[in-house]
Scaffold this motif. Structure first.
Motif, PDB file in Angstrom:
ATOM      1  N   HIS A 356      40.418  -3.121 -37.711  1.00 37.02           N
ATOM      2  CA  HIS A 356      39.175  -3.685 -37.189  1.00 37.02           C
ATOM      3  C   HIS A 356      38.956  -5.122 -37.644  1.00 37.02           C
ATOM      4  O   HIS A 356      38.561  -5.987 -36.857  1.00 37.02           O
ATOM      5  N   THR A 357      39.227  -5.380 -38.906  1.00 38.61           N
ATOM      6  CA  THR A 357      38.936  -6.706 -39.467  1.00 38.61           C
ATOM      7  C   THR A 357      39.958  -7.755 -39.045  1.00 38.61           C
ATOM      8  O   THR A 357      39.594  -8.872 -38.671  1.00 38.61           O
ATOM      9  N   THR A 358      41.239  -7.415 -39.096  1.00 39.95           N
ATOM     10  CA  THR A 358      42.278  -8.418 -38.824  1.00 39.95           C
ATOM     11  C   THR A 358      42.339  -8.796 -37.355  1.00 39.95           C
ATOM     12  O   THR A 358      42.599  -9.956 -37.015  1.00 39.95           O
ATOM     13  N   SER A 359      42.096  -7.849 -36.479  1.00 38.77           N
ATOM     14  CA  SER A 359      42.106  -8.183 -35.053  1.00 38.77           C
ATOM     15  C   SER A 359      41.008  -9.195 -34.745  1.00 38.77           C
ATOM     16  O   SER A 359      41.218 -10.150 -33.992  1.00 38.77           O
ATOM     17  N   GLY A 360      39.827  -9.001 -35.335  1.00 41.31           N
ATOM     18  CA  GLY A 360      38.751  -9.959 -35.130  1.00 41.31           C
ATOM     19  C   GLY A 360      39.097 -11.332 -35.659  1.00 41.31           C
ATOM     20  O   GLY A 360      38.785 -12.366 -35.032  1.00 41.31           O
ATOM     21  N   ALA A 361      39.751 -11.378 -36.817  1.00 40.02           N
ATOM     22  CA  ALA A 361      40.141 -12.662 -37.402  1.00 40.02           C
ATOM     23  C   ALA A 361      41.133 -13.401 -36.505  1.00 40.02           C
ATOM     24  O   ALA A 361      41.040 -14.631 -36.336  1.00 40.02           O
ATOM     25  N   MET A 362      42.077 -12.688 -35.910  1.00 43.88           N
ATOM     26  CA  MET A 362      43.039 -13.341 -35.014  1.00 43.88           C
ATOM     27  C   MET A 362      42.340 -13.874 -33.764  1.00 43.88           C
ATOM     28  O   MET A 362      42.708 -14.934 -33.242  1.00 43.88           O
ATOM     29  N   MET A 363      41.330 -13.159 -33.290  1.00 46.42           N
ATOM     30  CA  MET A 363      40.563 -13.666 -32.145  1.00 46.42           C
ATOM     31  C   MET A 363      39.877 -14.982 -32.481  1.00 46.42           C
ATOM     32  O   MET A 363      39.905 -15.937 -31.694  1.00 46.42           O
ATOM     33  N   TRP A 364      39.252 -15.038 -33.673  1.00 46.45           N
ATOM     34  CA  TRP A 364      38.583 -16.287 -34.062  1.00 46.45           C
ATOM     35  C   TRP A 364      39.582 -17.426 -34.169  1.00 46.45           C
ATOM     36  O   TRP A 364      39.302 -18.564 -33.773  1.00 46.45           O
ATOM     37  N   LEU A 365      40.763 -17.148 -34.706  1.00 46.66           N
ATOM     38  CA  LEU A 365      41.762 -18.208 -34.854  1.00 46.66           C
ATOM     39  C   LEU A 365      42.135 -18.818 -33.512  1.00 46.66           C
ATOM     40  O   LEU A 365      42.178 -20.049 -33.370  1.00 46.66           O
ATOM     41  N   VAL A 366      42.413 -17.980 -32.515  1.00 46.10           N
ATOM     42  CA  VAL A 366      42.822 -18.545 -31.218  1.00 46.10           C
ATOM     43  C   VAL A 366      41.653 -19.265 -30.550  1.00 46.10           C
ATOM     44  O   VAL A 366      41.863 -20.239 -29.807  1.00 46.10           O
ATOM     45  N   LYS A 367      40.430 -18.845 -30.828  1.00 50.02           N
ATOM     46  CA  LYS A 367      39.285 -19.545 -30.257  1.00 50.02           C
ATOM     47  C   LYS A 367      39.155 -20.960 -30.850  1.00 50.02           C
ATOM     48  O   LYS A 367      38.941 -21.934 -30.130  1.00 50.02           O
ATOM     49  N   TYR A 368      39.270 -21.069 -32.158  1.00 47.57           N
ATOM     50  CA  TYR A 368      39.184 -22.390 -32.790  1.00 47.57           C
ATOM     51  C   TYR A 368      40.345 -23.277 -32.365  1.00 47.57           C
ATOM     52  O   TYR A 368      40.165 -24.484 -32.115  1.00 47.57           O
ATOM     53  N   LEU A 369      41.540 -22.727 -32.291  1.00 50.20           N
ATOM     54  CA  LEU A 369      42.700 -23.521 -31.906  1.00 50.20           C
ATOM     55  C   LEU A 369      42.598 -23.969 -30.454  1.00 50.20           C
ATOM     56  O   LEU A 369      43.099 -25.048 -30.084  1.00 50.20           O
ATOM     57  N   THR A 370      41.949 -23.158 -29.620  1.00 50.49           N
ATOM     58  CA  THR A 370      41.733 -23.543 -28.227  1.00 50.49           C
ATOM     59  C   THR A 370      40.687 -24.645 -28.124  1.00 50.49           C
ATOM     60  O   THR A 370      40.870 -25.645 -27.415  1.00 50.49           O
ATOM     61  N   ASP A 371      39.598 -24.476 -28.853  1.00 49.75           N
ATOM     62  CA  ASP A 371      38.482 -25.422 -28.768  1.00 49.75           C
ATOM     63  C   ASP A 371      38.775 -26.748 -29.461  1.00 49.75           C
ATOM     64  O   ASP A 371      38.150 -27.769 -29.146  1.00 49.75           O
ATOM     65  N   LEU A 372      39.706 -26.732 -30.422  1.00 50.38           N
ATOM     66  CA  LEU A 372      40.006 -27.926 -31.214  1.00 50.38           C
ATOM     67  C   LEU A 372      41.495 -28.264 -31.062  1.00 50.38           C
ATOM     68  O   LEU A 372      42.311 -27.986 -31.937  1.00 50.38           O
ATOM     69  N   PRO A 373      41.864 -28.886 -29.935  1.00 47.41           N
ATOM     70  CA  PRO A 373      43.290 -29.129 -29.647  1.00 47.41           C
ATOM     71  C   PRO A 373      43.981 -30.000 -30.688  1.00 47.41           C
ATOM     72  O   PRO A 373      45.193 -29.869 -30.888  1.00 47.41           O
ATOM     73  N   HIS A 374      43.238 -30.869 -31.387  1.00 41.39           N
ATOM     74  CA  HIS A 374      43.893 -31.704 -32.400  1.00 41.39           C
ATOM     75  C   HIS A 374      44.346 -30.846 -33.586  1.00 41.39           C
ATOM     76  O   HIS A 374      45.400 -31.119 -34.187  1.00 41.39           O
ATOM     77  N   ILE A 375      43.599 -29.794 -33.912  1.00 38.59           N
ATOM     78  CA  ILE A 375      44.019 -28.897 -34.994  1.00 38.59           C
ATOM     79  C   ILE A 375      45.201 -28.051 -34.527  1.00 38.59           C
ATOM     80  O   ILE A 375      46.154 -27.816 -35.285  1.00 38.59           O
ATOM     81  N   GLN A 376      45.152 -27.592 -33.288  1.00 42.66           N
ATOM     82  CA  GLN A 376      46.292 -26.853 -32.727  1.00 42.66           C
ATOM     83  C   GLN A 376      47.547 -27.727 -32.750  1.00 42.66           C
ATOM     84  O   GLN A 376      48.636 -27.262 -33.132  1.00 42.66           O
ATOM     85  N   LYS A 377      47.398 -28.992 -32.365  1.00 44.08           N
ATOM     86  CA  LYS A 377      48.541 -29.914 -32.350  1.00 44.08           C
ATOM     87  C   LYS A 377      49.071 -30.141 -33.760  1.00 44.08           C
ATOM     88  O   LYS A 377      50.294 -30.141 -33.987  1.00 44.08           O
ATOM     89  N   ASN A 378      48.156 -30.331 -34.715  1.00 42.90           N
ATOM     90  CA  ASN A 378      48.575 -30.521 -36.105  1.00 42.90           C
ATOM     91  C   ASN A 378      49.327 -29.307 -36.626  1.00 42.90           C
ATOM     92  O   ASN A 378      50.356 -29.435 -37.302  1.00 42.90           O
ATOM     93  N   LEU A 379      48.797 -28.124 -36.338  1.00 40.54           N
ATOM     94  CA  LEU A 379      49.437 -26.900 -36.813  1.00 40.54           C
ATOM     95  C   LEU A 379      50.829 -26.741 -36.212  1.00 40.54           C
ATOM     96  O   LEU A 379      51.787 -26.415 -36.927  1.00 40.54           O
ATOM     97  N   ARG A 380      50.949 -26.993 -34.932  1.00 47.90           N
ATOM     98  CA  ARG A 380      52.258 -26.855 -34.280  1.00 47.90           C
ATOM     99  C   ARG A 380      53.261 -27.840 -34.881  1.00 47.90           C
ATOM    100  O   ARG A 380      54.436 -27.500 -35.126  1.00 47.90           O
ATOM    101  N   ALA A 381      52.797 -29.053 -35.141  1.00 49.89           N
ATOM    102  CA  ALA A 381      53.681 -30.062 -35.734  1.00 49.89           C
ATOM    103  C   ALA A 381      54.140 -29.637 -37.127  1.00 49.89           C
ATOM    104  O   ALA A 381      55.318 -29.813 -37.483  1.00 49.89           O
ATOM    105  N   VAL A 382      53.224 -29.070 -37.910  1.00 51.57           N
ATOM    106  CA  VAL A 382      53.575 -28.600 -39.254  1.00 51.57           C
ATOM    107  C   VAL A 382      54.573 -27.453 -39.171  1.00 51.57           C
ATOM    108  O   VAL A 382      55.555 -27.396 -39.942  1.00 51.57           O
ATOM    109  N   LEU A 383      54.367 -26.534 -38.239  1.00 49.33           N
ATOM    110  CA  LEU A 383      55.294 -25.406 -38.071  1.00 49.33           C
ATOM    111  C   LEU A 383      56.672 -25.912 -37.658  1.00 49.33           C
ATOM    112  O   LEU A 383      57.701 -25.495 -38.214  1.00 49.33           O
TER     113      LEU A 383
END
Length: 581
Positions: A356-383
């Motif tokens: 119950h808890t982890t599924s919700g956390a993964m949902m929040w992560l994709v929402k923030y990464l969608t709404d904040l493309p510069h953070i998504q871009k930074n994360l992808r570059a780091v990976l």
């Protein structure tokens, strides 16, 4: 005759007179009873004065807020801000002690980690009665410690890396395939992934508990069905912002039990009389079906696990628990109780909590990464930079590669998501005591508000002389740089620059989990037991998603950050619009 009639009239008149005389006394008595039943504030603690003039106290205000937002924590934060006090009291349950709201990280941490006057809240334990002998319902005594001992092997590096991690990675591969099929069928349109993350996380917990001894999955049937669909099977609007709805395939009854149990817990916690509600529901056929199915499957899996344990084949969570019970019984000079209900309830509780808890956390992560493309871009570059071998070979990283990689920026992104979505931690006073110099009666429920002052807004000052002795002695980072907007998503809060590094890689920054106030997993002996597993799951599956796909913007109508608060805070909406990289 007239005399007799007159005597009757006289008697009746005197009776009426006595009644009339009695009425004021009755009214006075009723008024006195009303006054006596009104909420009684604890001296020295801020409160809403209007609430003390109603038998229902603050309950109508709270119910109105929660009916709109779905979140108790939002209402709590508003009360603290309204009263401008780090400690305040609210009156929710009629005729009971007020609830205490504490919005001060230093004192909250002190209570959770050092002060034995506070322990598991009966407010929560009563609501969790349906969970049976799960460790989470007990105060921090012998039963709590005994149950925790049974599962102590399940958060070790060896168990997580050898058994759970590969299962998480394989489930991530299924999720990527499912999302790619949906992306192609949606043809540029968004689609909901709420159930997809719930299914994936549930499957991880089933693998954690049962391994290959359990044959059914939640994600598998959904993937199989979507793979059989063609473009003509999908109803699509000409409007590219109109989401595509994909049908859900039914899952087996036991998986329904895992879905339903947390909802029962959440509804019972919010009931006026939780014990009575649990008793009444336990007589209902729908309730019995859920927990009869749970008992049937858990008994079956314990038998399979016991056969494997006796054969020396110990891989799953169940088998490790049985091994722990066997060694403990040998040490105590008794016969092992491998059919104990404790073993079944403990593992079932862990499946529910982790899913119950982890599924919700993964949902929040994709929402923030969608709404904040510069953070998504930074994360992808780091990976890409950190896992450069996989990138150079044009392939997805392996589990071993992501497990061994040091990714401080990714850790910071996860921690910032958790900070913004923490639910209220609760404790109960086990004896008469004090908080910030204010008297707290035994049995009082204390709620640590982690979305108010000091967390998402500037702290309210506290005179150190009213703090507990242990709180004054502790040296912690109890606040952020509060000149910044604490409501924004800023992973950099958790990073410390190394040397003259300017990037976000391992050589430039390091992650500091104690950089500021954080209560999302609780603290002290009752801190969330499954934190390492949850972090591994989030870190692996969402990194896989970001590696393979760009998360494109979704329309505002389906991008709300409104949440639903229960065992965890989960988004009301979670949609993705993907582009394959």
């Amino acid at each position: 005759m007239f005399a007799y009639f007159n005597s009757l009239v006289s008697v009746e008149t005197s009776a009426i007179d006595r009644s009339l005389i009695a009425i004021p006394f009755v009214l006075i008595a009723l008024f006195g009873l009303y006054q006596w039943l009104l909420p009684k504030p604890v001296p020295g603690i801020a409160y809403n004065q209007e609430a003390t003039r109603s038998l229902l106290g603050d309950a109508p205000s709270m119910i109105k807020e929660v009916s709109v937002t779905g979140e108790f924590r939002v209402w709590c934060a508003k009360q603290v801000k309204k009263m401008n006090s780090p400690i305040c009291q609210v009156f929710i349950r009629p005729f009971g002690n007020p609830w205490i709201l504490l919005a001060d990280f230093r004192e909250s941490k002190d209570i959770l980690t050092r002060r034995k006057e506070f322990d598991k809240s009966s407010f929560l334990s009563d609501g969790m009665a349906c969970m049976g002998s799960f460790h989470g319902i007990y105060t921090t005594g012998d039963k709590f410690k005994s149950n925790r001992q049974l599962i102590q092997d399940l958060m070790t590096t060896t168990f997580l890396n050898s058994h759970v991690g590969p299962a998480i990675y394989n489930k991530g591969l299924e999720v990527l395939k499912l999302f790619e099929k949906k992306m192609n069928l949606a043809d540029g349109r968004p689609f909901s992934v709420k159930k997809d993350f719930e299914h994936a996380s549930l499957d991880v917990m089933l693998e954690f508990a049962f391994g290959k001894n359990w044959l059914h999955t939640s994600t598998g049937p959904q993937l199989e069905h979507v793979c059989e669909m063609s473009a003509t099977d999908v109803k699509k609007s000409d409007n590219l912002d109109q989401p595509v709805e994909f049908p859900l395939v039914p899952i087996v009854d036991f998986l329904h039990s895992v879905y339903e149990a947390p909802e029962i817990v959440e509804k019972t916690i919010n009931a006026i009389m939780p014990k009575l509600q649990t008793w009444w529901w336990s007589k209902q056929s729908w309730y019995q079906k859920i927990f009869n199915e749970k008992d049937r499957v858990m008994t079956e899996q314990m038998k399979i696990g016991l056969e494997n344990y006796k054969a020396g084949d110990i891989k799953t969570g169940v088998e490790h628990m049985l091994m722990r019970e066997g060694s403990r019984a040998e040490r105590e000079g008794r016969t092992p109780n491998f059919t104990s209900k404790v073993l079944q309830d403990e593992m079932f509780g862990n499946i529910i909590g982790g899913h119950h808890t982890t599924s919700g956390a993964m949902m929040w992560l994709v929402k923030y990464l969608t709404d904040l493309p510069h953070i998504q871009k930074n994360l992808r570059a780091v990976l890409y930079d950190t896992l450069s071998t996989a990138k150079r070979e044009s392939r997805l990283f392996t589990f071993e590669e992501i497990r061994r990689a040091k990714l401080p920026y990714w850790d910071a992104v996860i921690e910032e998501m958790l900070r913004l979505n923490a639910v209220t931690v609760t404790r109960e006073a086990m004896c008469d005591t004090t908080i910030l110099g204010c008297p707290i009666k035994k049995g009082t429920q204390v709620f640590f508000v982690s979305n108010g002052p000091g967390f998402l807004s500037p702290s309210i000052s506290v005179d150190d002389t009213v703090r507990s002795e242990t709180s004054r002695a502790a040296k912690i980072k109890d606040r952020w740089d509060e000149s910044q907007d604490l409501t924004t998503f800023a992973p950099e809060r958790w990073l410390v620059r190394k040397n003259d590094g300017e990037g976000l890689g391992e050589n430039d920054v390091e992650f500091d989990g104690a950089a500021g106030p954080q209560l999302v997993f609780g603290l002290g002996p009752r801190a969330c037991w499954g934190r390492r597993l949850a972090h591994m799951e989030m870190k692996t599956i969402i990194a896989m998603l970001v590696w393979d796909f760009e998360l494109l913007p979704t329309p505002p109508a389906i991008s709300s950050h409104a949440g639903l608060e229960g065992i965890a805070r989960v988004p009301q909406q979670c949609y993705l619009r993907l582009r394959k990289l």
